[in-house]
Design a protein around this motif. Structure first.
Motif, PDB file in Angstrom:
ATOM      1  N   PHE A   1      35.758  27.719  31.678  1.00  9.91           N
ATOM      2  CA  PHE A   1      36.332  29.013  32.196  1.00  9.91           C
ATOM      3  C   PHE A   1      36.221  28.827  33.892  1.00  9.91           C
ATOM      4  O   PHE A   1      34.984  28.800  34.383  1.00  9.91           O
ATOM      5  N   ARG A   2      37.214  28.702  34.568  1.00  6.24           N
ATOM      6  CA  ARG A   2      37.343  28.420  36.077  1.00  6.24           C
ATOM      7  C   ARG A   2      38.120  29.931  36.568  1.00  6.24           C
ATOM      8  O   ARG A   2      38.992  30.584  36.140  1.00  6.24           O
ATOM      9  N   GLN A   3      37.343  30.272  37.591  1.00  7.27           N
ATOM     10  CA  GLN A   3      37.862  31.494  38.432  1.00  7.27           C
ATOM     11  C   GLN A   3      37.759  31.149  40.005  1.00  7.27           C
ATOM     12  O   GLN A   3      36.710  30.393  40.519  1.00  7.27           O
ATOM     13  N   ASP A   4      38.512  31.616  40.824  1.00  9.62           N
ATOM     14  CA  ASP A   4      38.510  31.380  42.172  1.00  9.62           C
ATOM     15  C   ASP A   4      37.484  32.043  42.929  1.00  9.62           C
ATOM     16  O   ASP A   4      36.668  31.463  43.756  1.00  9.62           O
ATOM     17  N   ASN A   5      37.388  33.202  42.785  1.00 11.08           N
ATOM     18  CA  ASN A   5      36.403  33.880  43.565  1.00 11.08           C
ATOM     19  C   ASN A   5      35.453  34.630  42.715  1.00 11.08           C
ATOM     20  O   ASN A   5      35.759  35.246  41.441  1.00 11.08           O
ATOM     21  N   TYR A   6      34.031  34.669  42.973  1.00 13.06           N
ATOM     22  CA  TYR A   6      33.096  35.625  42.240  1.00 13.06           C
ATOM     23  C   TYR A   6      32.620  36.409  43.192  1.00 13.06           C
ATOM     24  O   TYR A   6      32.185  36.108  44.323  1.00 13.06           O
ATOM     25  N   SER A   7      32.733  37.583  43.065  1.00 15.74           N
ATOM     26  CA  SER A   7      32.316  38.743  43.671  1.00 15.74           C
ATOM     27  C   SER A   7      31.008  39.747  43.329  1.00 15.74           C
ATOM     28  O   SER A   7      31.126  40.081  41.990  1.00 15.74           O
ATOM     29  N   LEU A   8      30.334  40.183  44.249  1.00 25.22           N
ATOM     30  CA  LEU A   8      29.121  41.020  43.976  1.00 25.22           C
ATOM     31  C   LEU A   8      29.471  42.506  44.525  1.00 25.22           C
ATOM     32  O   LEU A   8      29.595  42.321  45.687  1.00 25.22           O
TER      33      LEU A   8
END
Length: 121
Positions: free
Chosen positions: A37-44
């Motif tokens: 699983f690839r995702q461009d952005n990871y936000s908290l």
């Protein structure tokens, strides 16, 4: 931090909590990438603007000198764009229902944000 290891101020406690959450987010990011699983952005999402500023610039606040060095790695993670810290307004923070007592109306709004159904009795 005090000699007992307790945070000295609210901003420090929030910053430590954000750092711990970032650790978990980066672990989850790596796990998801391992299973394809690839995702461009990871936000908290964070509800403390001062804690976000501390993460981006550890010299932001005079009290930041008391924060243990082990929590400042988050600055490097943010510089490397491994994740982002985003401000979430209190009115849009569904997690509040798990951290404090709320009036029924606010609780129902939090449930809606979290995608939970409210069953009236």
């Amino acid at each position: 931090m005090t000699d007992s290891g307790e945070p000295e101020c609210f901003e420090e406690a929030k910053f430590i909590a954000i750092t711990e959450a970032c650790k978990e987010l980066l672990w989850l990011k790596k796990f998801l990438q391992e299973i394809g699983f690839r995702q461009d952005n990871y936000s908290l999402f964070v509800d403390s603007q001062s804690a976000i500023h501390l993460g981006k610039n550890p010299t932001f606040h005079s009290r930041s000198k008391h924060i243990d060095v082990r929590y400042h790695w988050i600055c490097d993670a943010l510089d490397a764009k491994l994740l982002e810290l985003e401000k979430v307004h209190t009115d849009d923070n569904g997690v509040d229902m798990m951290t404090k007592a709320l009036p029924r109306g606010n609780f129902e709004v939090c449930c809606e944000i979290a995608g939970l159904a409210v069953i009236s009795t």
